[in-house]
Design an enzyme around this catalytic site. Structure first.
Site, short mmCIF file in Angstrom:
data_model
loop_
_atom_site.label_atom_id
_atom_site.label_comp_id
_atom_site.label_asym_id
_atom_site.label_seq_id
_atom_site.Cartn_x
_atom_site.Cartn_y
_atom_site.Cartn_z
N TYR A 199 46.96 31.92 44.28
CA TYR A 199 47.34 31.89 45.77
C TYR A 199 47.41 30.45 46.66
O TYR A 199 46.18 29.99 46.43
CB TYR A 199 46.56 32.82 46.55
N ASP A 258 39.72 45.91 43.31
CA ASP A 258 38.38 44.92 43.39
C ASP A 258 37.89 44.41 44.97
O ASP A 258 37.13 43.72 45.13
CB ASP A 258 38.63 43.62 42.58
N LYS A 264 49.59 36.27 38.72
CA LYS A 264 49.93 37.21 39.95
C LYS A 264 50.11 36.20 40.98
O LYS A 264 49.04 35.13 41.27
CB LYS A 264 48.65 38.10 40.26
#
Length: 275
Positions: free
Chosen positions: A146, A26, A175
């Site tokens: 993140y 992406d 993730k």
């Protein structure tokens, strides 16, 4: 978990190992046609040959290339984006929704959240909204979590918080960055109620990348989601195969390096990979 999510997740995870190798592609929406992604359809074909279980792309790639009709690899549609030219590249906004992902044949959707960023609140709202829609449509949700923002570092503690936030808001798969060692990453996994896969980040040496993968698997990760480390590799298909030997086969880094370097002594599937 409803039947729709269960069926779709089976297209992303390996039936035998229960683990997954995801190759996100992406990046074009953020950085443009970077090396390795000039032709996304070709790049997907190469990692598929190596044994990748799924890829992550934006909706325009699905509608403008053959990827959308390729049943040989799981399709995760990325719903959020920002660009490197914007005033706040860390601030992700929704550019697609779950209903559109259903019409495009997606097996799962993904949303990116930067914990600690200036627009953390907006990204959390988007994750919560998407989670609700995913329950309605039976669509698995991958949350890319993140710790990023002014004064925020990717420390084990901040990664642990980021992963937990994703699970708390309804993601089916998280993730997040690897913490650097199996013990501290096990703490991330033990504090998260859904499966966790590690991110890749900037390309590293073959040994370093495989050591990270092995450490994550020892900690209890369910696989990996690596982009540039894979599609910018000199031989993406071989790298995926070597990673798969660790993730699905339980091989050591040393054994995986033998496969990666072409000194094939393992399964025939590795022997047919291109140089």
């Amino acid at each position: 978990m409803n039947d729709g999510k269960v069926r779709r997740l089976k297209r992303i995870f390996n039936d035998e190992s229960g683990k997954t190798i995801i190759v996100p592609m992406d990046h074009g929406a953020t950085m443009g046609p970077i090396a390795g992604l000039e032709d996304v359809a070709r790049a997907v074909g190469v990692v598929k040959q190596g044994g990748a279980n799924a890829t992550v792309v934006h909706k325009g790639i699905v509608t403008s290339t053959p990827i959308g009709t390729d049943a040989g690899i799981g399709l995760i549609l990325h719903l959020s984006a920002s660009t490197c030219l914007g005033p706040d590249p860390s601030g992700k906004t929704l550019v697609c929704d779950v209903e559109e992902a259903v019409t495009l044949g997606a097996d799962a959707v993904s949303v990116h959240v930067n914990i600690g960023a200036r627009d953390e609140a907006g990204m959390l709202a988007a994750l919560g909204k998407t989670s609700k829609a995913c329950r309605r449509w039976g669509m698995p949700l991958l949350a890319m979590m993140y710790p990023r923002g002014e004064g925020v570092t990717e420390s084990p503690g901040s990664i642990r918080i980021a992963a937990r936030v994703g699970a708390e808001l309804g993601a089916d798969l998280i993730k997040c960055p690897y913490t650097g060692d199996p013990d501290s990453f096990h703490e991330v996994i033990s504090g998260c109620s859904v499966p966790v896969v590690i991110a890749g980040g900037a390309p590293a040496s073959d040994v370093d990348a495989l050591v990270r993968i092995e450490g994550a698997m020892q900690a209890g990760a369910r696989g990996l989601s690596m982009g540039r480390s894979v599609f910018q590799h000199r031989s993406p298909s071989r790298f995926v195969a070597a990673a798969g030997a660790i993730v699905h086969g339980g091989l050591s880094v040393k054994e995986a390096m033998v496969l990666l370097q072409g000194q094939v002594t393992g399964p025939r599937s590795f022997a047919t990979l291109p140089n």
